[in-house]
Design a protein around this motif. Structure first.
Motif, mmCIF file in Angstrom:
data_model
loop_
_atom_site.group_PDB
_atom_site.id
_atom_site.type_symbol
_atom_site.label_atom_id
_atom_site.label_comp_id
_atom_site.label_asym_id
_atom_site.label_seq_id
_atom_site.Cartn_x
_atom_site.Cartn_y
_atom_site.Cartn_z
ATOM 1 N N ILE A 685 84.521 16.374 22.858
ATOM 2 C CA ILE A 685 83.123 17.026 22.382
ATOM 3 C C ILE A 685 82.358 15.777 22.143
ATOM 4 C CG2 ILE A 685 82.473 18.355 21.134
ATOM 5 C CD1 ILE A 685 85.161 20.440 21.393
ATOM 6 N N ARG A 686 81.007 15.651 22.229
ATOM 7 C CA ARG A 686 79.868 15.731 21.518
ATOM 8 C C ARG A 686 79.198 16.362 20.415
ATOM 9 N NH1 ARG A 686 76.606 12.428 26.814
ATOM 10 N NH2 ARG A 686 75.750 11.947 24.629
ATOM 11 N N SER A 687 79.109 16.712 21.170
ATOM 12 C CA SER A 687 78.329 18.023 20.428
ATOM 13 C C SER A 687 78.511 19.544 20.597
ATOM 14 C CB SER A 687 76.329 17.790 20.004
ATOM 15 O OG SER A 687 76.294 18.063 21.694
ATOM 16 N N ALA A 688 78.087 20.515 19.100
ATOM 17 C CA ALA A 688 78.598 22.175 19.984
ATOM 18 C C ALA A 688 77.624 22.436 19.381
ATOM 19 C CB ALA A 688 79.451 21.802 19.536
ATOM 20 N N THR A 689 77.479 23.607 20.168
ATOM 21 C CA THR A 689 75.911 24.680 18.834
ATOM 22 C C THR A 689 76.912 25.872 19.137
ATOM 23 O OG1 THR A 689 74.900 25.302 20.900
ATOM 24 C CG2 THR A 689 74.785 23.326 19.099
ATOM 25 N N LEU A 690 76.728 26.704 18.039
ATOM 26 C CA LEU A 690 76.815 28.336 18.520
ATOM 27 C C LEU A 690 75.312 28.848 18.085
ATOM 28 C CD1 LEU A 690 79.235 30.369 18.261
ATOM 29 C CD2 LEU A 690 79.083 30.812 16.121
ATOM 30 N N ASP A 691 74.933 29.813 19.591
ATOM 31 C CA ASP A 691 73.522 30.312 19.237
ATOM 32 C C ASP A 691 73.020 29.002 19.364
ATOM 33 O OD1 ASP A 691 74.611 32.661 20.535
ATOM 34 O OD2 ASP A 691 74.067 33.221 18.850
ATOM 35 N N GLY A 692 72.414 27.763 19.788
ATOM 36 C CA GLY A 692 71.228 26.781 19.678
ATOM 37 C C GLY A 692 71.205 25.997 18.208
ATOM 38 N N VAL A 693 72.662 27.081 17.110
ATOM 39 C CA VAL A 693 72.889 26.174 15.717
ATOM 40 C C VAL A 693 73.698 25.490 15.486
ATOM 41 C CG1 VAL A 693 72.522 26.310 13.309
ATOM 42 C CG2 VAL A 693 71.534 27.915 14.917
ATOM 43 N N PRO A 694 73.685 24.230 15.345
ATOM 44 C CA PRO A 694 75.105 23.040 15.226
ATOM 45 C C PRO A 694 75.920 23.940 14.702
ATOM 46 C CG PRO A 694 73.027 22.018 14.986
ATOM 47 C CD PRO A 694 72.749 23.398 15.118
ATOM 48 N N LEU A 695 77.505 23.472 15.314
ATOM 49 C CA LEU A 695 78.616 23.855 14.465
ATOM 50 C C LEU A 695 78.828 23.106 13.434
ATOM 51 C CD1 LEU A 695 81.376 25.015 16.394
ATOM 52 C CD2 LEU A 695 79.842 26.631 15.295
ATOM 53 N N ALA A 696 78.604 23.687 12.238
ATOM 54 C CA ALA A 696 79.014 22.887 10.705
ATOM 55 C C ALA A 696 80.554 22.729 10.985
ATOM 56 C CB ALA A 696 78.898 23.294 9.316
ATOM 57 N N SER A 697 81.148 22.982 11.784
ATOM 58 C CA SER A 697 82.932 22.802 11.644
ATOM 59 C C SER A 697 83.594 22.661 12.645
ATOM 60 C CB SER A 697 83.603 23.303 10.560
ATOM 61 O OG SER A 697 83.807 24.701 10.636
ATOM 62 N N PRO A 698 84.148 22.222 13.142
ATOM 63 C CA PRO A 698 85.217 22.268 14.876
ATOM 64 C C PRO A 698 85.993 23.824 14.558
ATOM 65 C CG PRO A 698 86.249 20.783 12.789
ATOM 66 C CD PRO A 698 85.417 21.412 12.528
ATOM 67 N N MET A 699 85.231 25.124 14.243
ATOM 68 C CA MET A 699 86.278 26.129 13.794
ATOM 69 C C MET A 699 84.612 27.354 15.072
ATOM 70 S SD MET A 699 86.033 26.935 10.390
ATOM 71 C CE MET A 699 87.299 25.591 9.804
ATOM 72 N N VAL A 700 85.655 28.225 14.797
ATOM 73 C CA VAL A 700 84.468 29.486 15.255
ATOM 74 C C VAL A 700 85.242 31.002 14.961
ATOM 75 C CG1 VAL A 700 85.632 29.880 17.840
ATOM 76 C CG2 VAL A 700 83.129 30.372 17.190
ATOM 77 N N ALA A 701 84.237 31.546 15.149
ATOM 78 C CA ALA A 701 84.833 33.511 14.003
ATOM 79 C C ALA A 701 85.175 33.954 15.209
ATOM 80 C CB ALA A 701 84.263 33.860 12.691
ATOM 81 N N TYR A 702 86.466 35.260 15.026
ATOM 82 C CA TYR A 702 85.910 36.165 15.389
ATOM 83 C C TYR A 702 85.006 36.875 15.082
ATOM 84 C CZ TYR A 702 87.829 40.858 16.094
ATOM 85 O OH TYR A 702 87.459 42.258 17.338
ATOM 86 N N ARG A 703 84.027 36.911 14.635
ATOM 87 C CA ARG A 703 83.017 37.913 14.283
ATOM 88 C C ARG A 703 82.260 36.824 15.340
ATOM 89 N NH1 ARG A 703 82.687 42.317 13.083
ATOM 90 N NH2 ARG A 703 81.463 42.606 15.248
ATOM 91 N N ASP A 704 82.205 35.860 14.997
ATOM 92 C CA ASP A 704 80.897 35.220 15.902
ATOM 93 C C ASP A 704 81.476 35.763 17.871
ATOM 94 O OD1 ASP A 704 79.866 33.920 14.426
ATOM 95 O OD2 ASP A 704 81.266 32.170 14.731
ATOM 96 N N MET A 705 82.697 36.064 17.905
ATOM 97 C CA MET A 705 83.253 36.056 19.290
ATOM 98 C C MET A 705 82.178 37.824 19.524
ATOM 99 S SD MET A 705 86.240 35.111 19.715
ATOM 100 C CE MET A 705 86.976 32.949 19.388
ATOM 101 N N VAL A 706 82.919 38.642 19.048
ATOM 102 C CA VAL A 706 82.280 40.828 18.770
ATOM 103 C C VAL A 706 80.908 40.525 18.867
ATOM 104 C CG1 VAL A 706 82.093 42.100 17.686
ATOM 105 C CG2 VAL A 706 84.437 40.785 17.675
ATOM 106 N N ASP A 707 80.169 38.928 17.961
ATOM 107 C CA ASP A 707 78.939 39.434 17.940
ATOM 108 C C ASP A 707 77.778 38.911 19.448
ATOM 109 O OD1 ASP A 707 78.623 40.671 15.291
ATOM 110 O OD2 ASP A 707 78.083 39.023 14.604
ATOM 111 N N GLY A 708 79.002 38.547 20.221
ATOM 112 C CA GLY A 708 78.512 38.322 21.607
ATOM 113 C C GLY A 708 77.586 36.795 22.326
#
Length: 732
Positions: A685-708
């Protein structure tokens, strides 16, 4: 009933709800290879069976190449004969079957014993799918073609016999050593009976005198019927024959099953397979699987990887097994029939890690009922079970139903009694099992009370389970610490702040068995002395279990002496070939590099495991699938994330194998994964974003998934420093 009406009814009854989504362009049922994991070979033996049943179906139907046992499954790929088609409830190799029934077509002389009636077959003449199984048995002009499809509690068979021979169908109610019951009714064209066998009956405290696996078998044409043996004998199997006139037409057989009664088995069959339209029943089952598999749509995988991925999803969707029979269920915890719904075959020590977490994404409509089932078991039997099969079995350690409850509450699921949930998990954490001071709780020790947290009476005083008093003590200490963290989360959810703080403090007791001289976890004796380094482990050792602090990796980093020290220990673990992916305690370990500032090593290790431990072959699972846990690991890892602490609702980032994925959430929203250049040659992984916002940590939340939301990775061929600056909470 006309064909379209039958199809609509069966769709409803197989799935529990009408499928309201049009079929997608690709037939995902075609992509599933149920033979993956059914045989040994270069990778391993996954100990799966190619069962035909809906997702979470009560009864699975499988070709019986050998009689099941514990250990031992009904189907093993290297076998070359089939002695019947079993309506099985067996969940894994190490668990026995219960209440099963066997159907076998025969021609020529009547034969009752499995070894005598077994017919040879070749895998070239075998088709195994989630919705359909076909095989040709026997040789030359004497071959019999068998086909089967199924619904949640029933099955439909179609047999083609050799022309000009007597046609016969055997119904085995119970094997030798078990006294089952069977009766025939030629006027109704029906054989009915029951099987009281419960292979694991000696492993738990309950005797269950009312337990029965009931069945009703009906035939598409008139038959002469008889039972066997002529004189009941405990050393002979019990069953019946239906014999048909010689002819060239197919004989169809439909079977209903129940744990409530013969009448309920008959009603289940009437609801699910009211006619003799084989293709309609098969299409209904196909469409239910298609809808469930389409909950995750992926792109960018090779043909082999797609087979592995969707077969893993198929395996994960088989468990836990539903016990519901149209508004009622039999409880194996008080031996009575109740109103409502239930589930069984929770392998909680295995599935709390990732399988249950996957179900919260792909089967959210089931989660409330699954948790309520565990709470019903508690109310009826006194404890939530470890691995109901279908009752208490005392197999494995810990009380990981606590994790399932905490995860469901933390993710906002409803449909269960939260006050009862708190009562149940608090009992797990505070009440030692009966006889705890005198029982060492060895695995599969017969004749014991329910184990719960074996050794808890000592742990409440010492902070650890002593190895000279309780088996598997070191692993139990670590598992209990995680479960205490889960109990704390439930306490907070129901407003018990003091209890939350108490159990949160107790969840740090894992530190009592950390040996600072060796920097390994190590069992202790009652007097506080260190036990041997190889003492007290459950299906693992000091290398695996030293990393078994799912809820406080930051604290583990502190014990180890910092991030670099833990990273160096992880390097030794993998480079020294200590990783044991074929067993569950190791499943989270490659993701721990995320916590120490070296996520590129997580990406390397995860990709290597996916490549070497899984394959599109019968030996394509290196270790027991254990009710979907091994398969769930692959599904998550191919998507690019994994629940290290499943009850937290946080998923650590790995290395997406897919280029795109779409997860349909329960409310219709879609969580998307996009990985630019996510191929074998670009695992980093060179970079990662969530809805265009850079991820601050190497994790994603269940809430992010539910929010689509959309998780977007840019991949590369070389390691990058992405994620290196993140510091795990609590790390010192």
């Amino acid at each position: 009933m006309r064909r379209h009406a039958v199809l609509a009814a069966v769709l409803l009854l197989v799935s529990g709800s009408v499928v309201g989504r049009a079929a997608c362009a690709e037939d995902l049922v075609d992509v599933v290879h149920p033979l993956i994991g059914t045989g040994g070979g270069p990778i391993g033996y996954g100990r799966t069976m190619p069962v035909v049943t809906p997702p979470f179906g009560m009864t699975g139907w499988v070709a019986q190449t050998r009689q099941s046992g514990h250990p031992g499954l009904s189907y093993y790929h290297k076998d070359r004969t089939i002695s019947g088609f079993a309506g099985t409830h067996q969940a894994a190799l190490w668990m026995g079957d219960y209440g099963d029934v066997v159907i076998m077509p025969e021609s020529g002389e009547a034969r009752t014993l499995p070894a005598e009636r077994a017919l040879p077959f070749s895998h070239r003449d075998e088709v195994a799918r989630p919705d359909y199984y076909r095989v040709v048995m026997g040789a030359g002009g004497q071959a019999i073609r068998a086909e089967m499809t199924a619904a949640a509690h029933s099955a439909l068979f179609r047999f083609r016999f050799p022309a000009g021979t007597a046609r016969r169908v055997l119904v085995e109610a119970s094997r030798a050593g078990v006294t089952g019951g069977v009766r025939v009714d030629e006027a109704k064209g029906e054989i009915a009976g029951y099987n009281p066998r419960r292979s694991d009956a000696d492993l738990g405290p309950l005797k269950l005198p009312n337990f029965r696996g009931y069945f009703v078998v009906q035939f598409s044409r008139p038959a002469t019927m008889s039972t066997y043996p002529a004189t009941p004998a405990p050393d002979r199997p019990t069953g019946a024959f239906a014999t048909f006139d010689a002819g060239a037409d197919d004989v169809e057989v439909r079977v209903g099953t129940s744990f409530i009664s013969v009448e309920q088995a008959r009603d289940n069959l009437r609801r699910e397979i009211p006619g003799w339209d084989f293709e309609t029943v098969r299409r209904a089952l196909h469409d239910v699987w298609q809808e469930k598999l389409d909950r995750i749509a992926v792109e960018g995988l090779s043909a082999e990887q797609r087979h592995i991925f969707y077969t893993a999803l198929y395996h994960a969707l088989l468990y836990p097994r539903s016990l519901s029979e149209y508004g009622r269920y039999y409880s194996a915890f008080d031996d009575r029939v109740h109103e409502g719904d239930s589930y069984t075959d929770f392998a909680t020590w295995d599935v709390f890690r990732a399988e249950f977490s996957l179900l919260t994404l792909v089967a959210p409509e089931r989660i409330g009922g699954m948790v309520q089932a565990l709470l019903q078991d508690y109310r009826q039997g006194g404890w939530m079970p470890k691995w109901p099969n279908p009752s208490y079995t005392n197999i494995m350690i810990g009380t990981h139903a606590d994790s399932l409850v905490a995860e469901a509450i933390g993710k906002g699921f409803a449909g269960f009694d939260r006050a009862l949930a708190w009562e149940a998990v608090r009992k797990d954490a505070t009440v030692p099992p009966d006889g705890d001071g005198t029982n060492d709780w060895r695995d599969r020790k017969p004749g014991t009370p329910y184990e719960a947290r074996g050794g808890l009476s000592y742990a409440l005083r010492l902070g650890y389970v002593p190895a000279d008093r309780t088996a598997e003590a070191a692993s139990s200490t670590l598992d209990d610490a995680y479960d205490d963290w889960c109990v704390a989360q439930v306490a907070r959810a129901v407003g018990r702040q003091a209890d939350y703080e108490h159990f949160l403090r107790r969840s740090l007791d894992y530190r009592t068995i950390f040996n600072p001289a060796t920097r390994f976890m190590q069992a202790r004796n009652l007097d506080g002395s260190w036990a041997g380094p190889d003492v007290g482990w459950t299906e693992g050792g000091k290398w695996v279990y030293t990393f078994d602090v799912l809820h406080d990796v930051g604290g583990l980093i502190g014990l180890m002496g910092g991030r670099d020290a833990l990273a160096a220990r992880l390097d030794r673990y993998f480079d020294g070939d200590y990783n044991w992916h074929s067993n569950e305690p190791s499943h989270h370990v490659p993701y721990l590099y995320d916590f120490v500032g070296q996520p590129w090593k997580t990406q390397e290790r995860v990709r290597a495991i996916m490549r070497t431990e899984y394959a599109d072959r019968v030996s394509g699972l290196d270790g027991d699938d254990d009710c979907g846990q091994m398969s769930a690991w692959y599904v998550f890892s191919a998507l690019g994330f994994y629940p290290v602490n499943p009850a937290s609702g946080i998923y650590m980032i790995g290395s997406p194998l897919v280029s795109r994925a779409r997860l349909r959430m329960g409310d219709g929203r879609v969580f998307s994964v996009v990985a630019d250049r996510g191929a074998a040659e670009a695992p980093y992984i060179r970079s990662a974003t969530l809805d265009g916002v850079p991820l601050a940590s190497p994790m994603v939340a269940y809430r992010d998934m539910v929010d689509g939301r959309t998780l977007h990775f840019v991949m590369g061929a070389k390691p990058s420093r992405w994620g290196a600056s993140w510091v795990a909470p609590g790390a010192r």
